[in-house]
Design a protein around this motif. Structure first.
Motif, PDB file in Angstrom:
ATOM      1  N   ASN A  94       0.835  -1.215   0.000  1.00 31.03           N
ATOM      2  CA  ASN A  94       0.000   0.000   0.000  1.00 31.03           C
ATOM      3  C   ASN A  94       0.864   1.259   0.000  1.00 31.03           C
ATOM      4  O   ASN A  94       0.570   2.214  -0.718  1.00 31.03           O
ATOM      5  CB  ASN A  94      -0.940   0.009   1.199  1.00 31.03           C
ATOM      6  N   LEU A  95       1.932   1.256   0.812  1.00 34.54           N
ATOM      7  CA  LEU A  95       2.795   2.436   0.881  1.00 34.54           C
ATOM      8  C   LEU A  95       3.485   2.680  -0.455  1.00 34.54           C
ATOM      9  O   LEU A  95       3.541   3.823  -0.930  1.00 34.54           O
ATOM     10  CB  LEU A  95       3.834   2.277   1.994  1.00 34.54           C
ATOM     11  N   TYR A  96       3.973   1.635  -1.093  1.00 35.39           N
ATOM     12  CA  TYR A  96       4.608   1.772  -2.402  1.00 35.39           C
ATOM     13  C   TYR A  96       3.621   2.347  -3.424  1.00 35.39           C
ATOM     14  O   TYR A  96       3.931   3.300  -4.137  1.00 35.39           O
ATOM     15  CB  TYR A  96       5.145   0.425  -2.887  1.00 35.39           C
ATOM     16  N   ARG A  97       2.434   1.760  -3.476  1.00 30.66           N
ATOM     17  CA  ARG A  97       1.425   2.223  -4.441  1.00 30.66           C
ATOM     18  C   ARG A  97       0.987   3.653  -4.155  1.00 30.66           C
ATOM     19  O   ARG A  97       0.796   4.448  -5.069  1.00 30.66           O
ATOM     20  CB  ARG A  97       0.210   1.291  -4.423  1.00 30.66           C
ATOM     21  N   ILE A 131      -1.811  12.467   3.197  1.00 29.55           N
ATOM     22  CA  ILE A 131      -2.393  11.148   2.949  1.00 29.55           C
ATOM     23  C   ILE A 131      -1.486  10.058   3.521  1.00 29.55           C
ATOM     24  O   ILE A 131      -1.943   8.992   3.908  1.00 29.55           O
ATOM     25  CB  ILE A 131      -2.677  10.949   1.437  1.00 29.55           C
ATOM     26  N   PHE A 132      -0.185  10.343   3.610  1.00 25.37           N
ATOM     27  CA  PHE A 132       0.759   9.372   4.175  1.00 25.37           C
ATOM     28  C   PHE A 132       0.560   9.238   5.686  1.00 25.37           C
ATOM     29  O   PHE A 132       0.547   8.126   6.216  1.00 25.37           O
ATOM     30  CB  PHE A 132       2.206   9.760   3.853  1.00 25.37           C
ATOM     31  N   LEU A 133       0.387  10.363   6.368  1.00 24.91           N
ATOM     32  CA  LEU A 133       0.096  10.298   7.809  1.00 24.91           C
ATOM     33  C   LEU A 133      -1.208   9.552   8.054  1.00 24.91           C
ATOM     34  O   LEU A 133      -1.306   8.744   8.977  1.00 24.91           O
ATOM     35  CB  LEU A 133       0.006  11.707   8.407  1.00 24.91           C
ATOM     36  N   TRP A 134      -2.196   9.846   7.213  1.00 21.41           N
ATOM     37  CA  TRP A 134      -3.485   9.177   7.349  1.00 21.41           C
ATOM     38  C   TRP A 134      -3.300   7.667   7.215  1.00 21.41           C
ATOM     39  O   TRP A 134      -3.856   6.898   7.992  1.00 21.41           O
ATOM     40  CB  TRP A 134      -4.461   9.712   6.298  1.00 21.41           C
TER      41      TRP A 134
END
Length: 181
Positions: A94-97, A131-134
């Motif tokens: 998910n993080l990569y995408r 969106i990354f923190l979320w």
């Protein structure tokens, strides 16, 4: 499978799968973010959001695929849904995408949804609304929440499909395509 909800953490590929599945099954694709977000990152008030969602669902009487799920929309969507597909991918996938998608969107500066002027920005990526923190906050919560919902007797009328890898999702989509031919 006529009324489908695709769920998963941000970056999992909900929208991509929903669009493909809707096309293959000849169902209406309903993008929840497009209904929720107004210009300048303002959320639609609940009444307006529910009205847009209900109208979209009613207009697709032969079937729909909705990507995403907000807490406020669960009752409306899951009262009519027959299938929920959970993209339960690893955090790293998910993080990569999400990183790939967000960087592309920030570089392209294209509006994210047709009904708003919202765009990804470098400033937003590194803000408290990132969106990354979320994702870091919600990934473990979503996993527990979705597992609990799958076991909740209130939702026993729903067929749950849990896909744990992009490869598994691709096989699933291929099977759908084979069935419709």
């Amino acid at each position: 499978m006529k009324f489908i909800n695709i769920i998963g953490t941000t970056g999992s590929g909900k929208s991509t799968l929903a669009r493909k599945l809707a096309q293959k099954r000849q169902l209406q694709y309903i993008e929840l973010d497009n209904l929720l977000w107004l210009d300048d990152w303002q959320e639609s008030p609940n009444d307006a959001f529910f009205c847009k969602l209900k109208s979209s669902m009613d207009a697709a009487s032969t079937g729909w695929v909705i990507d995403n799920l907000y807490t406020r929309s669960i009752d409306m969507i899951w009262s009519e849904v027959d299938t929920v597909i959970w993209l339960d991918y690893s955090f790293s996938i998910n993080l990569y995408r999400l990183t790939k998608r967000t960087l592309w969107r920030a570089l392209s500066r294209k509006p994210l949804w047709e009904n708003s002027n919202n765009k990804e920005s470098w400033k937003m990526m590194f803000s408290k609304q990132s969106i990354f923190l979320w994702m870091f906050q919600k990934y473990p919560q979503n996993k527990h929440r979705y597992l609990a919902m799958m076991q909740n007797p209130k939702y026993q009328h729903i067929r749950f499909i849990r896909l744990t890898s992009p490869k598994q999702a691709a096989v699933f989509l291929q099977q759908i395509m084979d069935m419709s031919e």
